[in-house]
Design a protein around this motif. Structure first.
Motif, PDB file in Angstrom:
ATOM      1  N   PHE A  91       0.838  -1.200   0.000  1.00  0.00           N
ATOM      2  CA  PHE A  91       0.000   0.000   0.000  1.00  0.00           C
ATOM      3  C   PHE A  91       0.873   1.250   0.000  1.00  0.00           C
ATOM      4  O   PHE A  91       1.914   1.289   0.670  1.00  0.00           O
ATOM      5  N   SER A  92       0.429   2.275  -0.714  1.00  0.00           N
ATOM      6  CA  SER A  92       1.088   3.577  -0.653  1.00  0.00           C
ATOM      7  C   SER A  92       0.032   4.663  -0.856  1.00  0.00           C
ATOM      8  O   SER A  92      -1.132   4.363  -1.143  1.00  0.00           O
ATOM      9  N   GLY A  93       0.451   5.907  -0.700  1.00  0.00           N
ATOM     10  CA  GLY A  93      -0.491   7.003  -0.863  1.00  0.00           C
ATOM     11  C   GLY A  93      -1.029   7.500   0.472  1.00  0.00           C
ATOM     12  O   GLY A  93      -0.737   6.953   1.539  1.00  0.00           O
ATOM     13  N   ARG A  94      -1.825   8.548   0.408  1.00  0.00           N
ATOM     14  CA  ARG A  94      -2.364   9.157   1.617  1.00  0.00           C
ATOM     15  C   ARG A  94      -3.282   8.184   2.363  1.00  0.00           C
ATOM     16  O   ARG A  94      -4.241   7.660   1.806  1.00  0.00           O
ATOM     17  N   GLY A  95      -2.980   7.923   3.616  1.00  0.00           N
ATOM     18  CA  GLY A  95      -3.790   7.022   4.429  1.00  0.00           C
ATOM     19  C   GLY A  95      -3.379   5.560   4.339  1.00  0.00           C
ATOM     20  O   GLY A  95      -3.985   4.704   4.994  1.00  0.00           O
ATOM     21  N   SER A  96      -2.325   5.259   3.563  1.00  0.00           N
ATOM     22  CA  SER A  96      -1.948   3.859   3.336  1.00  0.00           C
ATOM     23  C   SER A  96      -1.401   3.185   4.591  1.00  0.00           C
ATOM     24  O   SER A  96      -1.446   1.951   4.706  1.00  0.00           O
ATOM     25  N   GLU A  97      -0.879   3.986   5.535  1.00  0.00           N
ATOM     26  CA  GLU A  97      -0.291   3.397   6.742  1.00  0.00           C
ATOM     27  C   GLU A  97      -1.302   2.570   7.537  1.00  0.00           C
ATOM     28  O   GLU A  97      -0.949   1.583   8.202  1.00  0.00           O
ATOM     29  N   LYS A  98      -2.587   2.918   7.424  1.00  0.00           N
ATOM     30  CA  LYS A  98      -3.627   2.191   8.180  1.00  0.00           C
ATOM     31  C   LYS A  98      -3.850   0.803   7.584  1.00  0.00           C
ATOM     32  O   LYS A  98      -3.887  -0.202   8.318  1.00  0.00           O
ATOM     33  N   SER A  99      -3.986   0.738   6.276  1.00  0.00           N
ATOM     34  CA  SER A  99      -4.156  -0.564   5.622  1.00  0.00           C
ATOM     35  C   SER A  99      -2.912  -1.431   5.795  1.00  0.00           C
ATOM     36  O   SER A  99      -3.008  -2.648   5.995  1.00  0.00           O
ATOM     37  N   SER A 100      -1.730  -0.801   5.734  1.00  0.00           N
ATOM     38  CA  SER A 100      -0.476  -1.541   5.889  1.00  0.00           C
ATOM     39  C   SER A 100      -0.393  -2.158   7.280  1.00  0.00           C
ATOM     40  O   SER A 100       0.053  -3.310   7.434  1.00  0.00           O
ATOM     41  N   PHE A 101      -0.817  -1.410   8.296  1.00  0.00           N
ATOM     42  CA  PHE A 101      -0.779  -1.918   9.667  1.00  0.00           C
ATOM     43  C   PHE A 101      -1.697  -3.123   9.819  1.00  0.00           C
ATOM     44  O   PHE A 101      -1.305  -4.160  10.388  1.00  0.00           O
ATOM     45  N   LEU A 102      -2.921  -3.026   9.309  1.00  0.00           N
ATOM     46  CA  LEU A 102      -3.868  -4.130   9.440  1.00  0.00           C
ATOM     47  C   LEU A 102      -3.443  -5.341   8.620  1.00  0.00           C
ATOM     48  O   LEU A 102      -3.654  -6.489   9.027  1.00  0.00           O
TER      49      LEU A 102
END
Length: 470
Positions: A108-119
């Motif tokens: 995942f990348s882009g704005r807000g991607s850190e949330k999907s990456s964590f899950l």
């Protein structure tokens, strides 16, 4: 190099996306690229409702601004696989994946991607937890409690670092914290099952408070009902509780630990009915248990018992369960399968009579359960090497989807000499797919001699040896 190219692609697409919309604060952009696509689209869904279909272009890229989406967990489907993502209004999420390693390749990348990456990271950790549990199953409960506390702290520290680096919403922080807790709970539930079954002497050494977390499990968490870490916890909790309840029954003995026994499955069905109120999630658990209970029953009594309890809890798909029961009655031990028609990987029709030349183990699989069929085939490949006197035959039950089946066999490098697909069954595919957990031991004369074996059972190889010595 792959991620560098993807980052450049993400920047280009996101700039383009922003130029197309001057007011994207209430919109969510989802886009990306799929390598080795299975189909020419991806589907965004939530709570089993398909919300939008995003087509792939000539470069296997997709992207779209979406309006009206609520904050939360969604499912990205690329049949026959899927994975979750987390989005909030204003996010611009880019996804890169290779279908040959769907979950492990996803980026995942882009704005807000850190949330999907964590899950996603939590999901992958949860998948690895089974190996961790097995390698530590012989340690005493006190030591295991310390191990799980340590793992939980590592996860919590990672979330704290994420909070410092990014501005996370309170909703996401709550969901992420809950997921960390639930993975911790699940580790203890899995350990409980193993010591109850294999190291019963440890049960008297379980420290006080070890199970206090059970009071904190929310069996109706709407935000997490499509998330594997959460549903896996509930599944493992039901397993542990069914065994504990059985232990309180006089003279129940080792039968309590047979998870395929219809009495055990009945207990879990009743637990689901009493604990879960969310309609979709409740039906999914009941559906899974109903399928397992019917297909693992080896007598008419077992099948009828499962149907009766499903009627008792007002199961929504009772007619499908009855149809599955009718299918299964044709596969009891002693059934001759010689004339059943199959399709080989050359698209030619054949029969079991033409295939079976020696003791044969048939395992059933579906493309629509990718994690399971990959796990099945990995184990079967090892068994083939270990037991050359047995043929291990994979039968795909996605009848009518021959092109997709052959593509899957090719993509995962399954041995074409031992792969077949059902043909001329005239059975509802949706119902037949519930048969994927079946293993059949078939004699050289084409008669089923055992239909209750399970690859995941620690006794499976013992059953193989008994099969060979008949």
């Amino acid at each position: 190099m792959r991620h560098t190219l993807f980052t450049l692609l993400a920047v280009i697409i996101l700039i383009s996306a922003c130029n197309r919309s001057s007011d994207s604060s209430n919109k969510i952009y989802i886009g990306g690229q799929i390598v080795n696509p299975n189909v020419e689209y991806v589907i965004l869904s939530r709570n089993n409702n398909d919300l939008d279909t995003l087509p792939l272009d000539s470069k296997n890229q997709f992207g779209k601004h979406l309006e009206g989406l609520e904050t939360g967990i969604y499912t990205l489907k690329h049949p026959p696989e899927n994975q979750i993502l987390y989005v909030e209004p204003g996010d611009s999420l880019m996804i890169w994946l290779n279908t040959l390693q769907f979950d492990n390749s996803m980026n995942f990348s882009g704005r807000g991607s850190e949330k999907s990456s964590f899950l996603l990271d939590m999901f992958l950790n949860n998948q690895k937890d089974n190996d961790l549990i097995i390698s530590n199953s012989k340690i005493k409960p006190g030591e295991f409690a310390k191990l799980t506390d340590s793992i939980k702290k590592v996860r919590a520290d990672k979330l704290k670092k994420l909070e410092k680096k990014y501005k996370l919403s309170e909703k996401f922080k709550n969901i992420a914290s809950t997921v960390i807790n639930y993975e911790y709970y699940d580790l203890r539930e899995r350990y409980t099952y193993l010591i109850e079954k294999y190291y019963h002497e440890f049960t008297s050494e379980v420290p006080a408070g070890f199970y206090n977390y059970r009071d904190n499990i929310n069996f109706n968490n709407e935000d997490l009902q499509n998330y594997y870490v959460y549903t896996n916890l509930i599944d493992d909790y039901l397993r542990s509780r069914s065994i504990e309840d059985c232990d309180n029954i006089p003279d129940s003995g080792r039968e309590c630990y047979n998870l395929a026994n219809y009495k055990n499955i009945k207990r879990r069905i009743l637990l689901v009915d009493s604990l879960i109120n969310l309609k979709q999630m409740k039906n999914e658990f009941l559906d899974r248990l109903a399928s397992r209970g019917i297909t693992m029953a080896d007598t008419k009594e077992g099948v009828d018992s499962i149907l009766n309890v499903l009627e008792q809890v007002n199961y929504s798909y009772l007619e499908e369960a009855r149809e599955l029961a009718n299918i299964h009655r044709n596969y009891f031990v002693g059934t001759d399968v010689n004339n059943r028609v199959l399709l080989n990987t050359n698209r030619e029709e054949t029969t079991y009579n033409s295939i079976i030349k020696k003791p044969t183990i048939v395992f059933v699989w579906s493309m629509h359960e990718p994690g399971y069929h990959m796990w099945q085939h990995r184990n079967i490949q090892q068994l083939r090497k270990k037991y050359p006197d047995i043929d291990f035959i994979g039968v795909n039950i996605d009848e009518g989807e021959t092109k997709e089946w052959l593509r899957t066999v090719e993509a995962y490098n399954y041995d074409k000499n031992f792969e077949y697909q059902t043909s001329k069954r005239n059975i509802d595919k949706k119902v037949f797919r519930k048969y994927i957990y079946k293993i059949f031991f078939i004699s050289p004369s084409g008669v089923i001699v055992d239909g209750d074996a399970k690859i995941q059972s620690p006794n499976f190889e013992t059953e193989i040896l008994e099969f060979l010595n008949r």
